[in-house]
Structure formats: structure tokens, C-alpha cells
Design an enzyme around this catalytic site. Sequence first.
Site, PDB file in Angstrom:
ATOM      1  N   SER A   7       0.988  -0.969   0.046  1.00 57.45           N
ATOM      2  CA  SER A   7       0.068  -0.324   0.092  1.00 57.45           C
ATOM      3  C   SER A   7       0.897   1.382   0.063  1.00 57.45           C
ATOM      4  O   SER A   7       1.402   1.514   0.866  1.00 57.45           O
ATOM      5  CB  SER A   7      -0.839   0.142   1.378  1.00 57.45           C
ATOM      6  OG  SER A   7      -1.262   1.611   1.466  1.00 57.45           O
ATOM      7  N   HIS A  32      -1.181  -1.192  -4.188  1.00 59.04           N
ATOM      8  CA  HIS A  32      -2.584  -0.667  -3.760  1.00 59.04           C
ATOM      9  C   HIS A  32      -2.567   0.745  -3.349  1.00 59.04           C
ATOM     10  O   HIS A  32      -1.251   1.304  -2.526  1.00 59.04           O
ATOM     11  CB  HIS A  32      -2.607  -1.844  -2.732  1.00 59.04           C
ATOM     12  CG  HIS A  32      -3.902  -1.351  -1.732  1.00 59.04           C
ATOM     13  ND1 HIS A  32      -4.950  -1.800  -2.202  1.00 59.04           N
ATOM     14  CD2 HIS A  32      -4.461  -0.630  -0.998  1.00 59.04           C
ATOM     15  CE1 HIS A  32      -6.286  -1.208  -2.116  1.00 59.04           C
ATOM     16  NE2 HIS A  32      -6.418  -0.460  -0.426  1.00 59.04           N
ATOM     17  N   ASP A  34      -4.859   3.354  -2.924  1.00 59.16           N
ATOM     18  CA  ASP A  34      -6.306   3.879  -1.490  1.00 59.16           C
ATOM     19  C   ASP A  34      -6.501   5.311  -1.981  1.00 59.16           C
ATOM     20  O   ASP A  34      -5.689   6.197  -1.569  1.00 59.16           O
ATOM     21  CB  ASP A  34      -5.572   3.977  -0.164  1.00 59.16           C
ATOM     22  CG  ASP A  34      -5.983   2.826   0.398  1.00 59.16           C
ATOM     23  OD1 ASP A  34      -7.251   1.804  -0.030  1.00 59.16           O
ATOM     24  OD2 ASP A  34      -4.957   2.232   0.860  1.00 59.16           O
ATOM     25  N   MET A  36      -9.084   8.439  -0.848  1.00 60.16           N
ATOM     26  CA  MET A  36     -10.113   8.921   0.474  1.00 60.16           C
ATOM     27  C   MET A  36     -10.387  10.294  -0.580  1.00 60.16           C
ATOM     28  O   MET A  36      -9.458  11.421  -0.499  1.00 60.16           O
ATOM     29  CB  MET A  36      -9.363   8.712   1.499  1.00 60.16           C
ATOM     30  CG  MET A  36      -8.415   7.154   1.778  1.00 60.16           C
ATOM     31  SD  MET A  36      -7.990   7.393   3.224  1.00 60.16           S
ATOM     32  CE  MET A  36      -6.709   6.081   3.207  1.00 60.16           C
ATOM     33  N   HIS A  65      -8.074   1.267  -4.953  1.00 60.46           N
ATOM     34  CA  HIS A  65      -9.405   1.202  -4.221  1.00 60.46           C
ATOM     35  C   HIS A  65     -10.237   2.468  -3.936  1.00 60.46           C
ATOM     36  O   HIS A  65      -9.460   3.297  -3.130  1.00 60.46           O
ATOM     37  CB  HIS A  65      -8.830   0.381  -2.847  1.00 60.46           C
ATOM     38  CG  HIS A  65      -9.494   0.478  -2.074  1.00 60.46           C
ATOM     39  ND1 HIS A  65      -9.476  -0.022  -0.698  1.00 60.46           N
ATOM     40  CD2 HIS A  65     -10.872   0.807  -1.357  1.00 60.46           C
ATOM     41  CE1 HIS A  65     -10.363   0.697   0.441  1.00 60.46           C
ATOM     42  NE2 HIS A  65     -11.423   0.362  -0.456  1.00 60.46           N
ATOM     43  N   MET A  67     -12.734   4.338  -1.525  1.00 62.92           N
ATOM     44  CA  MET A  67     -12.548   5.232  -1.231  1.00 62.92           C
ATOM     45  C   MET A  67     -13.797   6.160  -0.504  1.00 62.92           C
ATOM     46  O   MET A  67     -13.262   7.402  -0.471  1.00 62.92           O
ATOM     47  CB  MET A  67     -11.989   4.724   0.689  1.00 62.92           C
ATOM     48  CG  MET A  67     -11.795   3.546   0.752  1.00 62.92           C
ATOM     49  SD  MET A  67     -10.983   3.317   2.179  1.00 62.92           S
ATOM     50  CE  MET A  67      -9.355   3.412   1.527  1.00 62.92           C
ATOM     51  N   MET A 138     -11.990  -5.513   3.908  1.00 59.03           N
ATOM     52  CA  MET A 138     -11.921  -4.344   5.075  1.00 59.03           C
ATOM     53  C   MET A 138     -11.793  -5.065   5.452  1.00 59.03           C
ATOM     54  O   MET A 138     -12.474  -5.642   7.104  1.00 59.03           O
ATOM     55  CB  MET A 138     -12.233  -3.313   5.139  1.00 59.03           C
ATOM     56  CG  MET A 138     -12.612  -2.369   3.792  1.00 59.03           C
ATOM     57  SD  MET A 138      -9.969  -1.989   2.787  1.00 59.03           S
ATOM     58  CE  MET A 138     -10.103  -0.817   4.321  1.00 59.03           C
ATOM     59  N   ASP A 176      -7.359  -6.525   3.332  1.00 62.13           N
ATOM     60  CA  ASP A 176      -6.888  -5.147   3.538  1.00 62.13           C
ATOM     61  C   ASP A 176      -7.077  -3.922   5.380  1.00 62.13           C
ATOM     62  O   ASP A 176      -8.352  -4.178   4.593  1.00 62.13           O
ATOM     63  CB  ASP A 176      -7.312  -3.538   2.271  1.00 62.13           C
ATOM     64  CG  ASP A 176      -6.403  -2.541   2.410  1.00 62.13           C
ATOM     65  OD1 ASP A 176      -5.559  -2.497   2.908  1.00 62.13           O
ATOM     66  OD2 ASP A 176      -6.613  -1.541   1.443  1.00 62.13           O
ATOM     67  N   GLY A 178      -4.330  -4.221   8.187  1.00 65.72           N
ATOM     68  CA  GLY A 178      -3.191  -4.787   9.686  1.00 65.72           C
ATOM     69  C   GLY A 178      -2.796  -5.989   8.871  1.00 65.72           C
ATOM     70  O   GLY A 178      -1.996  -6.829   9.959  1.00 65.72           O
TER      71      GLY A 178
END
Length: 216
Positions: A7, A32, A34, A36, A65, A67, A138, A176, A178
Site C-alpha cells: 500500500s 495498492h 487508496d 480517500m 481502491h 474510498m 476490510m 486490506d 493490519g
Amino acid sequence: MAILAPSILSADYMHFHEDMDRAKCDGAKWLHVDIMDGHFVPNITFGYGWVKAMRKITDLTLDVHLMIDTPIKYAEEFCKAGADYLTIHVEADTPENIHKTIDLIRALGVKPGVVVKPNTPAEAVAPYIEKVDMVLVMTVEPGFGGQKFMAHMMPKLKELRQMIDEKNPGCHLEVDGGVDLITAETCKENGADVLVAGSAFFGSKDRPAFVTAIEK
């Protein structure tokens, strides 16, 4: 065999190009990304201009991804920017618009996927399962990196693996949140075949060994 998708949320933004190049040298095949918007999740990251810039300097698979609210408004731009996979949240719009967005992504030559937040049940994916190339679960609340892995998401992951095997065996099941060398094994045991890792990967002292361990 699993796929690691580092990520970029955890990359060093002052040395972003170098971190992307190093990820490839370390053995990563995917990145990856993200996206947002500060509305669907309480944070803001990148736009499609960033994805376009990444596409110019890397040939790694870009797993983007979204979001964001009402992804149908923005999906075309992210497809044109160079996403290889474009995943959207089932919670981000009406079922009708989620179907339309999936169809649009596919028509633009990009592989569509759907994402579910921790509190969203596996059943929410069922209407889309035969139309997508990826389902993303998630295992943290979306919006911030570095959160603790939610192990109680594993029954949902296993349920989705069964659904995929029955309805769309070629579909990836991604996790995705942790993910590290320990939690990745738990995810793989429950059916995941794509693992997103941020701080665990970029903070690793031996990134090639990290990639090998995840993808074995």
C-alpha cells in the site's frame, strides 16, 4: 499462491518514485492505491492525477481502491488514469449505481471489484459477485493506515471464499488492513489470495523476504 499488494499509503512521499521502484526490485508485482475523499472516510489522499503519474513511471499492477462517495462520478477518470483494478465500496452508492459503475469500469477495459467495510455482511456482495474480478474485505475501518487487524472478519472472509468458488472462481479475494507476516497466514487460511500490506512492508528490514513469505 498469494499476491502481495504494497500500500503506497505507507510509502515515503518525499521519495515516492524510489519507493515504487524499490518495491518492484523487492519482488512486488502489484501496488495498492487508496483513494480517500474526506467524506466517505475521514481522510483525504490522492486523486486520479496521482494515479496517472504513477502509471507513467511503473509497470506494476495498479490496484486502485476508491474510498469515495458516489464512485460512478469518478470511475471513468480513474480508469483512464491507468488503474488495472478499480474497487468500489458497496456502501458508497445505491445498488443500481454500483451495478452501473461496475459495468462502466468493465467497458473501459479495467477489472472491477467491490469492497465491504467491517460491519457490512458478506451477503452485500452477492448481487455483484458474478460481475467482478475482485472482492476486497476490510479488516480495519477504512480511512487510516496502521490500524490493528480485526481477526473477527475471518468468518466473513471464509463465507466470501465459498461464494466466489461457487459463483465466480476466477475472482480474487483481497484483504486490506493490519496485514503482516502473521495475520497474512490467517487470511490465506481463510481464503484470501491478495494481501495488502502497508507499514509492515515498507517498514520491513528485509522486503524481498517479506514478499516471498506473503506469496508462498
